[in-house]
Design a protein around this motif. Structure first.
Motif, PDB file in Angstrom:
ATOM      1  N   GLY A 128      48.675  34.071  45.483  1.00  0.00           N
ATOM      2  CA  GLY A 128      48.474  32.890  46.394  1.00  0.00           C
ATOM      3  C   GLY A 128      47.290  32.960  47.135  1.00  0.00           C
ATOM      4  O   GLY A 128      47.653  31.929  47.650  1.00  0.00           O
ATOM      5  N   ASN A 129      45.967  33.619  47.325  1.00  0.00           N
ATOM      6  CA  ASN A 129      45.452  33.413  48.317  1.00  0.00           C
ATOM      7  C   ASN A 129      44.377  31.857  47.390  1.00  0.00           C
ATOM      8  O   ASN A 129      43.431  32.802  46.943  1.00  0.00           O
ATOM      9  CB  ASN A 129      44.658  34.374  48.904  1.00  0.00           C
ATOM     10  N   GLU A 130      43.929  30.638  48.791  1.00  0.00           N
ATOM     11  CA  GLU A 130      43.139  30.399  48.365  1.00  0.00           C
ATOM     12  C   GLU A 130      41.586  30.391  48.272  1.00  0.00           C
ATOM     13  O   GLU A 130      41.051  29.410  47.672  1.00  0.00           O
ATOM     14  CB  GLU A 130      43.300  28.939  48.695  1.00  0.00           C
ATOM     15  N   GLN A 131      41.335  31.113  48.800  1.00  0.00           N
ATOM     16  CA  GLN A 131      39.658  31.566  49.419  1.00  0.00           C
ATOM     17  C   GLN A 131      39.077  32.681  48.683  1.00  0.00           C
ATOM     18  O   GLN A 131      38.062  32.176  47.745  1.00  0.00           O
ATOM     19  CB  GLN A 131      39.460  31.800  50.898  1.00  0.00           C
ATOM     20  N   TRP A 132      40.066  33.283  48.238  1.00  0.00           N
ATOM     21  CA  TRP A 132      39.098  34.701  47.439  1.00  0.00           C
ATOM     22  C   TRP A 132      40.124  34.732  45.798  1.00  0.00           C
ATOM     23  O   TRP A 132      39.894  36.259  45.191  1.00  0.00           O
ATOM     24  CB  TRP A 132      39.175  35.456  48.023  1.00  0.00           C
ATOM     25  N   GLY A 133      41.249  34.489  46.088  1.00  0.00           N
ATOM     26  CA  GLY A 133      41.734  35.146  44.856  1.00  0.00           C
ATOM     27  C   GLY A 133      42.459  33.158  43.907  1.00  0.00           C
ATOM     28  O   GLY A 133      41.778  32.890  43.418  1.00  0.00           O
ATOM     29  N   LEU A 134      43.317  33.395  43.419  1.00  0.00           N
ATOM     30  CA  LEU A 134      44.093  32.581  42.389  1.00  0.00           C
ATOM     31  C   LEU A 134      44.407  31.382  42.682  1.00  0.00           C
ATOM     32  O   LEU A 134      44.713  30.286  42.658  1.00  0.00           O
ATOM     33  CB  LEU A 134      44.847  33.152  41.616  1.00  0.00           C
TER      34      LEU A 134
END
Length: 228
Positions: A67-73
């Motif tokens: 879910g994370n937009e900065q360090w994830g997908l």
């Protein structure tokens, strides 16, 4: 003469057809452990590490990464997608191993490979491991065909080789080369789409060919139903 050769060739192919399930079996044996452990690593399947309320759900770390937009997908509905991806891979891997519902299970697995390739690996190019010798890199062939990006890949191989040489020099001077190289030599991880693409093609092949004659539960179940 030619007709005789063609006849012999066709006769040999027909005789060998009894073994045509072997490629499907080998594909399944290669893919199954990869999918099983990929799914297992995404799920809470140990009662010792989580409570009963969280058992069988996606791991919180995996959900956060989805879910994370900065360090994830940065994907929507990360809880649901992580849950579906984990169980598709884990159960799908076991089904592949058994050759059960092979064509059906390849569909969600192909979807996970597409998602992995486009969201995780796409920006890193093709190679999973960076080639360090441009003369033996597959990009050399693409360069012969004037494919865009091939020259950049070959140049990157030279730069990667320089870095590997530097690493080896530092280890030889200040480290423990016998210990560090005992289980393999260092490489540059590129993390490109190579493995995802190869697994997708293998799954696509299984979608069309099935689990394989004589070597899958699908074959024996179908034979029994057909016999009845």
């Amino acid at each position: 003469m030619i007709n005789t050769l063609l006849t012999s060739y066709n006769y040999s192919i027909k005789k060998l057809a009894i073994l045509d399930g072997i490629p499907s079996l080998l594909f399944r044996l290669i893919l199954a452990p990869v999918m099983i452990i990929a799914g297992y690593s995404k799920l809470n399947l140990s009662v010792d590490s989580v409570g009963l309320s969280e058992l069988f759900l996606a791991s919180p770390d995996i959900v956060a990464w989805f879910g994370n937009e900065q360090w994830g997908l940065g994907l929507p509905f990360p809880d649901l997608l992580a849950f579906l991806a984990g169980w598709s891979e884990f159960l799908g891997g076991w089904f592949l191993l058994l050759g059960l519902f092979t064509r059906v299970i390849t569909i969600p697995l192909m979807f996970t490979m597409v998602v992995a390739a486009t969201t995780v690996h796409w920006g890193n190019g093709w190679f999973a491991i960076t080639p360090t010798n441009p003369q033996t890199s597959a990009a050399q062939v693409l360069d012969w065909l004037s494919i865009p990006g091939a020259k950049d890949s070959l140049a990157n191989s030279l730069e990667a080789q320089q870095r590997i040489d530097k690493i080896k020099t530092l280890v030889n001077e200040h480290g423990y080369p016998e210990y560090l190289y005992e289980t393999g030599t260092p490489v540059i991880l590129n993390n490109g789409i190579e493995f995802s693409a190869i697994y997708f093609v293998m799954l696509l092949s299984l979608f069309f060919t099935g689990g394989g004659r004589f070597v899958s539960l699908d074959y024996w179940l179908y034979s029994r139903v057909k016999g009845e």
